[in-house]
Write a protein that holds these residues in place. Structure first.
Motif, PDB file in Angstrom:
ATOM      1  N   PHE A 153      -0.147  -7.453  -0.405  1.00 36.94           N
ATOM      2  CA  PHE A 153      -0.943  -6.573   0.438  1.00 36.94           C
ATOM      3  C   PHE A 153      -0.068  -5.486   1.060  1.00 36.94           C
ATOM      4  O   PHE A 153      -0.469  -4.326   1.148  1.00 36.94           O
ATOM      5  CB  PHE A 153      -1.632  -7.382   1.534  1.00 36.94           C
ATOM      6  N   ALA A 154       1.139  -5.851   1.479  1.00 37.13           N
ATOM      7  CA  ALA A 154       2.052  -4.863   2.061  1.00 37.13           C
ATOM      8  C   ALA A 154       2.431  -3.805   1.029  1.00 37.13           C
ATOM      9  O   ALA A 154       2.621  -2.633   1.370  1.00 37.13           O
ATOM     10  CB  ALA A 154       3.302  -5.556   2.594  1.00 37.13           C
ATOM     11  N   THR A 155       2.526  -4.219  -0.238  1.00 35.21           N
ATOM     12  CA  THR A 155       2.807  -3.258  -1.308  1.00 35.21           C
ATOM     13  C   THR A 155       1.687  -2.239  -1.424  1.00 35.21           C
ATOM     14  O   THR A 155       1.921  -1.034  -1.593  1.00 35.21           O
ATOM     15  CB  THR A 155       2.988  -3.988  -2.650  1.00 35.21           C
ATOM     16  N   TYR A 156       0.431  -2.722  -1.319  1.00 33.63           N
ATOM     17  CA  TYR A 156      -0.716  -1.808  -1.350  1.00 33.63           C
ATOM     18  C   TYR A 156      -0.650  -0.817  -0.190  1.00 33.63           C
ATOM     19  O   TYR A 156      -0.839   0.389  -0.359  1.00 33.63           O
ATOM     20  CB  TYR A 156      -2.032  -2.586  -1.256  1.00 33.63           C
ATOM     21  N   VAL A 157      -0.407  -1.351   1.012  1.00 31.87           N
ATOM     22  CA  VAL A 157      -0.370  -0.496   2.198  1.00 31.87           C
ATOM     23  C   VAL A 157       0.760   0.529   2.093  1.00 31.87           C
ATOM     24  O   VAL A 157       0.591   1.703   2.430  1.00 31.87           O
ATOM     25  CB  VAL A 157      -0.203  -1.345   3.475  1.00 31.87           C
ATOM     26  N   PHE A 158       1.905   0.088   1.588  1.00 31.36           N
ATOM     27  CA  PHE A 158       3.028   1.009   1.414  1.00 31.36           C
ATOM     28  C   PHE A 158       2.659   2.093   0.411  1.00 31.36           C
ATOM     29  O   PHE A 158       2.989   3.273   0.599  1.00 31.36           O
ATOM     30  CB  PHE A 158       4.261   0.252   0.929  1.00 31.36           C
ATOM     31  N   GLY A 159       1.957   1.706  -0.651  1.00 26.48           N
ATOM     32  CA  GLY A 159       1.539   2.688  -1.647  1.00 26.48           C
ATOM     33  C   GLY A 159       0.622   3.735  -1.056  1.00 26.48           C
ATOM     34  O   GLY A 159       0.724   4.928  -1.366  1.00 26.48           O
ATOM     35  N   VAL A 160      -0.289   3.315  -0.174  1.00 23.58           N
ATOM     36  CA  VAL A 160      -1.198   4.261   0.466  1.00 23.58           C
ATOM     37  C   VAL A 160      -0.432   5.170   1.425  1.00 23.58           C
ATOM     38  O   VAL A 160      -0.628   6.385   1.452  1.00 23.58           O
ATOM     39  CB  VAL A 160      -2.312   3.513   1.225  1.00 23.58           C
TER      40      VAL A 160
END
Length: 525
Positions: A153-160
């Protein structure tokens, strides 16, 4: 043979290999956290992977709600089948949802040779779900799943958070002293995605489009039979119009394009700002294309089919993707046809307001998938799916013929709608155009430098028809979409706007990190 069984409790100094048991309350708290991340992650992943622009939170929340409904159904079923054991049902649902929508991640194991890839694709998710179900009340298993969920999930947030938006320079215009705002016409921009120019349809598809163009002329349109797109892909073409300039030029790589176009695809450019400053209210339509979203600058957003589109896109993240693609029609056609067939009603309703209206409608037709026949009736053949006309498959010729049929459907519907608009509001200024031509010669499978003259002509030859009062528009030179957009804007708003040089660019597919190539605009031979 002696059976080996796991010990269910600690035995002296020897602890269970899966870790100590937790209290029921502690285990439930941990798995509720995994469940929450498993539900919220896929929607974010969908937005991150599918959209070329900054995240659209309305679409993300809609996608998350769909995943939550799926997870809720699984939870209720598991709760009933497991003897109303909430703890086991929660662990099973959390891990199943987590694995279900992360399937593309596991499917990457297919790169391994022989049966090993397929074995890992199936066995790894099964082991994760089984371990969480049988040993999920033990700290180590729960902690590992929660850690994995947090990491992903943190990877997704970082991507955004790293999807930067380069704010474009807004062009300023000097007023040439035309009438007051109250006397300016309502304006309708209609984008027919992938619509080919008349000579392309005639020579490359064997279709005579003269009757449709004649009907446009009867409605008061001037048709440019030598019109050329400035870019060969939707996101660059639309961004250029919003910019009223050339935001992507030679040498820019795909990675560099993204930050440039995101702000423009959110309408944060010179075009919409010009109409806003002139006192217009702006309505923007979203559609099935992932790059379509309403930005904050517009006054109203016409959303159509968001739930249907998200449900289809999310299903492609699951193991059922091959079945979905084969047996279910891509919803782009349905969404676009509904928008097109309601165009007059929406525009007339907006035009009843006190201020002049500018309405932008992007209809993703006659662009593939080619599922509508000449009477606009959806067809169910599996070969009609897909976002390209040609793949080098036996059905390529069928797809090309189906593109013509879908074009006839568009012709009939759009002339009816425009006729209704102009009957009710005869002073309306209309800009009818396409962003690029079709890809009937495998253009989407090639890099820009490998395209032939014929392939470029098919891809850049576009429909362009303009209806405006007076002869102002004819005084501007240029045959490209950008030149026409600037001329139309200048004439409609009564501003001095310098013409631009006609230029054209070939941009690579977004997954290719190769430079943009400049070419010549394609005139009628």
């Amino acid at each position: 043979m002696r059976r080996i069984a796991w010990k269910s409790e600690s035995d002296g100094d020897v602890r269970h290999p899966m870790g100590n048991r937790m209290s029921k309350r502690g285990a439930n708290i941990l798995w509720v956290s995994v469940f929450a991340l498993a539900v919220s992650g896929p929607g974010l992943f969908y937005q991150l992977s599918k959209s070329v622009n900054a995240i659209a939170w309305v679409k993300y929340l809609n996608a998350t709600l769909l995943v939550a409904i799926v997870a809720g159904v699984i939870l209720l079923m598991a709760y009933g089948l497991l003897g109303r054991d909430f703890g086991k049902a929660l662990r099973l649902t959390a891990s199943t949802t987590f694995v279900l929508f992360l399937w593309p991640l596991f499917a990457r194991f297919d790169v391994l040779p022989g049966p090993f890839g397929a074995l890992l694709v199936v066995s790894v998710p099964v082991l994760i779900v089984r371990a969480s179900f049988l040993h999920g009340d033990r700290f180590r298993v729960g902690a590992m799943m929660l850690g994995l969920a947090i990491f992903i999930f943190a990877t997704y947030v970082f991507g955004v958070s790293t999807r930067t938006v380069a704010l474009p320079a807004i062009e300023t215009f000097s007023d040439s002293g035309i009438d007051a705002v109250s006397n300016r016409p309502d304006v309708l921009f209609v984008l027919l995605d992938g619509y080919a120019r008349e000579d392309v349809l005639s020579e490359m598809y064997g279709f005579d489009n003269a009757p449709f163009l004649g009907e446009l002329a009867r409605l008061g349109f001037s048709v440019n039979d030598s019109a050329s797109a400035n870019y060969d892909r939707t996101y660059a073409s639309v961004a250029s119009m919003m910019d009223l300039g050339y935001p992507i030029e030679s040498g820019v790589t795909t990675a560099e394009q993204h930050s440039i176009v995101r702000g423009l695809l959110g309408q944060n450019g010179s075009l919409v700002n010009a109409f806003k400053r002139a006192g217009y209210e702006v309505t923007y339509s979203e559609n099935g294309w992932s790059g379509s979203r309403c930005g904050r600058i517009v006054d109203r957003c016409w959303r159509s089919g968001t739930t249907l589109m998200n449900a289809y896109a999310l299903s492609l993240l699951t193991p059922f993707a091959p079945l979905v693609e084969r047996f279910f029609a891509h919803p782009t056609n349905a969404i676009s046809w509904v928008q097109m067939s309601n165009l007059a009603d929406v525009f007339i309703q907006q035009s009843s307001r006190d201020r002049p209206q500018m309405v932008w409608v992007h209809i993703t037709l006659p662009h593939p998938p080619v599922r509508l026949d000449r009477s606009c009736v959806p067809q169910r053949d599996s070969w009609r799916n897909g976002q390209a006309l040609t793949f080098g498959a036996p059905e390529d010729e069928l797809r090309r013929d189906a593109y013509v049929d879908q074009t006839v459907c568009v012709n009939t519907t759009i002339t009816q709608q425009l006729g209704s608009v102009l009957d009710a509001l005869p002073d309306t200024a209309v800009f009818l155009f396409s962003d690029h031509g079709p890809d009937g010669s495998k253009q989407l499978t090639k890099s820009p430098e490998d395209l032939t003259v014929s392939q470029i002509r098919e891809r850049l030859g576009i429909l362009l028809a303009v209806r405006e009062s007076g002869m102002c528009f004819q005084s501007y030179g240029g045959n490209t979409l950008l030149a026409a957009t600037r001329a139309f804007t200048a004439c409609t708003l009564g501003v001095d706007l310098e013409p631009v040089e006609d230029r054209a660019f070939l941009v690579p597919a977004q997954e290719e990190n190769v430079p943009v190539v400049e070419t010549e605009p394609v005139s009628r031979p």
